[in-house]
Design a protein around this motif. Structure first.
Motif, PDB file in Angstrom:
ATOM      1  N   UNK A 249       0.608  -1.270  -0.372  1.00 33.08           N
ATOM      2  CA  UNK A 249       0.221   0.188   0.018  1.00 33.08           C
ATOM      3  C   UNK A 249       0.886   1.187   0.162  1.00 33.08           C
ATOM      4  N   UNK A 250       0.599   1.834  -0.487  1.00 29.31           N
ATOM      5  CA  UNK A 250       0.909   3.559  -0.710  1.00 29.31           C
ATOM      6  C   UNK A 250       1.205   4.023   0.387  1.00 29.31           C
ATOM      7  N   UNK A 251       1.892   4.724   0.514  1.00 29.30           N
ATOM      8  CA  UNK A 251       2.072   5.035   1.894  1.00 29.30           C
ATOM      9  C   UNK A 251       2.387   7.044   2.076  1.00 29.30           C
ATOM     10  N   UNK A 252       1.436   7.563   2.082  1.00 29.61           N
ATOM     11  CA  UNK A 252       0.907   8.742   1.955  1.00 29.61           C
ATOM     12  C   UNK A 252       0.881   9.489   3.262  1.00 29.61           C
ATOM     13  N   UNK A 253       1.041  10.708   3.743  1.00 29.52           N
ATOM     14  CA  UNK A 253       1.453  11.735   4.868  1.00 29.52           C
ATOM     15  C   UNK A 253       0.231  10.693   6.217  1.00 29.52           C
ATOM     16  N   UNK A 254      -1.046  10.477   5.860  1.00 34.17           N
ATOM     17  CA  UNK A 254      -1.457   9.801   7.155  1.00 34.17           C
ATOM     18  C   UNK A 254      -0.903   8.786   6.582  1.00 34.17           C
ATOM     19  N   UNK A 255      -0.804   7.989   6.105  1.00 30.74           N
ATOM     20  CA  UNK A 255      -0.882   6.614   6.404  1.00 30.74           C
ATOM     21  C   UNK A 255       0.089   6.422   7.306  1.00 30.74           C
ATOM     22  N   UNK A 256       1.595   7.273   6.423  1.00 28.86           N
ATOM     23  CA  UNK A 256       2.458   7.495   7.509  1.00 28.86           C
ATOM     24  C   UNK A 256       2.735   7.793   9.345  1.00 28.86           C
ATOM     25  N   UNK A 257       1.904   8.502   9.313  1.00 25.10           N
ATOM     26  CA  UNK A 257       1.881   9.418  10.830  1.00 25.10           C
ATOM     27  C   UNK A 257       0.575   8.186  11.221  1.00 25.10           C
ATOM     28  N   UNK A 258      -0.354   7.274  11.069  1.00 21.77           N
ATOM     29  CA  UNK A 258      -0.255   6.248  11.742  1.00 21.77           C
ATOM     30  C   UNK A 258       0.127   5.002  11.634  1.00 21.77           C
ATOM     31  N   UNK A 259       1.068   4.651  11.119  1.00 17.68           N
ATOM     32  CA  UNK A 259       1.637   3.742  10.825  1.00 17.68           C
ATOM     33  C   UNK A 259       2.897   3.626  11.748  1.00 17.68           C
ATOM     34  N   UNK A 260       3.176   5.412  12.238  1.00 18.47           N
ATOM     35  CA  UNK A 260       4.547   5.561  13.012  1.00 18.47           C
ATOM     36  C   UNK A 260       4.606   5.353  14.550  1.00 18.47           C
ATOM     37  N   UNK A 261       5.365   4.857  15.255  1.00 15.00           N
ATOM     38  CA  UNK A 261       5.234   4.284  16.643  1.00 15.00           C
ATOM     39  C   UNK A 261       3.634   3.253  16.635  1.00 15.00           C
ATOM     40  N   UNK A 262       4.051   2.647  15.960  1.00 15.36           N
ATOM     41  CA  UNK A 262       2.743   1.702  16.126  1.00 15.36           C
ATOM     42  C   UNK A 262       2.935   0.561  15.331  1.00 15.36           C
TER      43      UNK A 262
END
Lengths: 316, 201
Positions: free
Chosen positions: A78-91
């Motif tokens: 899945x292409x990581x846009x800013x939103x997905x990056x924020x969701x994934x980081x730290x998790x």
């Protein structure tokens, strides 16, 4: 099956003010393609000041706003846009930063390990887990109440690793985890990283220390002036280096004090003066005509990914 | 023959003891490695040797004399060359502040003349480190203290830098104290290795 994390043709540049209002464009990473899977450590090896840390920042989505970025980063396809990056980081994607300087000096260790949690029940749960993980790393309850300046280098390293593990990450990006530690602490850190891999984590290990890379990783990606020039199995860094195909990689291996301490002519220019064509051609003993004009594309040769028109063979 | 001698040196930060009763000596035809754990005081020792720390007990002498003002015959080369150069000076001025080596020597160190008109921020770490080494190898220098000078460089550049530095040091009878946490490097380039814990109490 898609890989855990795939990076394709990632380039990062900055425009910076130089003299007065004169601006210059600084390319720090160019056309970077690599991937990492679960149960794997991919080491990214480059000299210091080469902007390797920016790779970590790009994956986490925390680059400064004046960075120009192109290319794509995919998480499980899945292409990581800013939103997905924020969701994934730290998790799902955790970061082990370079040093204790990345900790808040005014916060106790426990507080910053767990972060801000509103719900009391959730908080209790995570505190319990934090204690478990800290115990695994021999960090006593006293450490919970310490401030970062009270930690030794080795302890700080353990705090950073255990903090990264709190949310059961699938991917860990580790930025220079060993420098400044003494031999004992380096060994311990290396063991910790390998343990994480064995539990299934996919890791990108960013380092300038070739020994750490060799001792921990499965594959090594070698950077030269911001370009990936070779991605090769770590086990090829052995013997006389005959399985390393890029001329720079082989020189690098043979220049180590523990191998041959061999002298190679020509030196790495600065990022303001990246040569046209292949970035290494000025120093390369195997340059051919194309190298001067054209940037070689990454391609596969005998299981190694390489950016070179005229790679070495095993007999060379 | 020049002898660098360190006698009964003590240094503390407040109540925190860093160096206790340190004794050490070396001659100008030697390349000696200094090894110690991180935080054991290696860099502090280097600063004491080269006069960047002055408030210590004990003595540092060359041939029995304490170096007086002017050019210090004990020169420190540091891990980060970009931090010891004036960012507003061009490289020619950075080098000339100490001396101007002849063409042969510049070539031996692989210094391109076009770099002279550049600012430190326009050169790579390896290129800058060549300048700091050559700058420290002024004809009046008797000892070089090299504090982790190749730690931040890739292995290829590391091998080049040590080759150039040691060739010139041997030729001019300059003693070199190589401080590093990399024992394999010390084994490769030094005549002998000293442990900081063995020369302090």
């Amino acid at each position: 099956m898609s890989k855990l994390l795939e990076i394709e043709k990632l380039s990062i540049s900055f425009s910076q003010y130089f003299k007065g209002l004169e601006q210059r464009e600084l390319k720090v990473l160019s056309d970077l393609t690599m991937d990492v899977d679960d149960h794997e450590i991919l080491a990214v090896l480059g000299s210091s000041g080469s902007g390797k840390s920016l790779l970590a920042h790009a994956i986490l989505g925390i680059l400064p706003s004046n960075a120009k970025v192109s290319g794509s980063i995919r998480y499980k396809g899945k292409e990581m846009d800013d939103e997905l990056k924020e969701e994934l980081r730290g998790n799902k994607i955790s970061f082990i930063p370079q040093s204790v300087n990345n900790l808040n000096p005014l916060m106790k260790v426990k507080e910053q390990a767990i972060g801000y949690i509103k719900d009391e029940k959730d908080k209790e749960k995570i505190i319990k887990k934090q204690r478990e993980i800290f115990n695994q790393y021999n960090l006593s309850e006293e450490v919970d109440e310490m401030y970062p300046f009270q930690l030794s280098g080795g302890m700080a390293r353990k705090v950073l690793i255990s903090t990264a593990l709190l949310n059961d990450p699938e991917i860990i990006i580790a930025d220079e985890p060993t420098p400044g530690l003494d031999e004992e602490a380096v060994k311990e850190t290396i063991n910790n990283l390998v343990e994480l891999k064995e539990k299934g984590i996919g890791m990108i290990l960013i380092t300038h220390d070739i020994n750490t890379a060799i001792e921990t990783s499965d594959r090594i990606a070698i950077l030269y002036l911001g370009y990936v020039i070779e991605i090769t199995d770590t086990k090829n860094f052995s013997g006389e280096g005959e399985k390393l195909l890029h001329p720079y990689t082989r020189s690098l291996y043979r220049a180590l004090p523990e191998t041959y301490f061999e002298l190679t002519e020509g030196h790495q220019p600065s990022y303001q003066n990246i040569p046209k064509g292949c970035p290494y051609h000025e120093n390369c003993s195997r340059q051919i005509r194309e190298c001067h004009y054209e940037l070689p594309e990454l391609r596969e040769v005998n299981g190694t990914i390489i950016r070179c028109f005229n790679p070495l063979g095993e007999g060379d | 023959m020049d002898v660098l001698k360190v006698e009964n040196v003590n240094f503390n930060y407040g109540s925190h003891k860093i160096l206790t009763n340190l004794n050490f000596s070396m001659e100008n035809n030697q390349v000696i490695g200094l090894f110690g754990d991180s935080g054991s005081g290696k860099s502090t020792f280097c600063k004491v040797l080269t006069g960047f720390i002055k408030e210590y007990e004990g003595t540092v002498t060359i041939n029995g004399e304490v170096p007086q003002g002017g050019f210090n015959p004990i020169q420190l080369i540091y891990q980060h060359p970009e931090k010891v150069m004036n960012p507003r000076w061009k490289m020619r001025d950075v080098l000339e502040e100490s001396w101007m080596p002849d063409d042969n020597l510049l070539d031996e160190f692989g210094i391109k003349r076009e770099w002279f008109n550049r600012y430190p921020s326009e050169l790579s770490g390896g290129e800058l480190q060549r300048f700091s080494i050559l700058r420290a190898l002024n004809p009046n220098t008797k000892f070089i203290i090299a504090d982790e000078i190749s730690t931040m460089l890739d292995a290829v550049t590391q091998a080049q830098i040590w080759d150039s530095l040691l060739k010139l040091a041997r030729k001019n009878n300059v003693g070199v104290l190589v401080v590093s946490h990399d024992k394999k490097l010390l084994n490769r380039i030094c005549d002998s290795i000293v442990y900081l814990s063995d020369i302090t109490e």
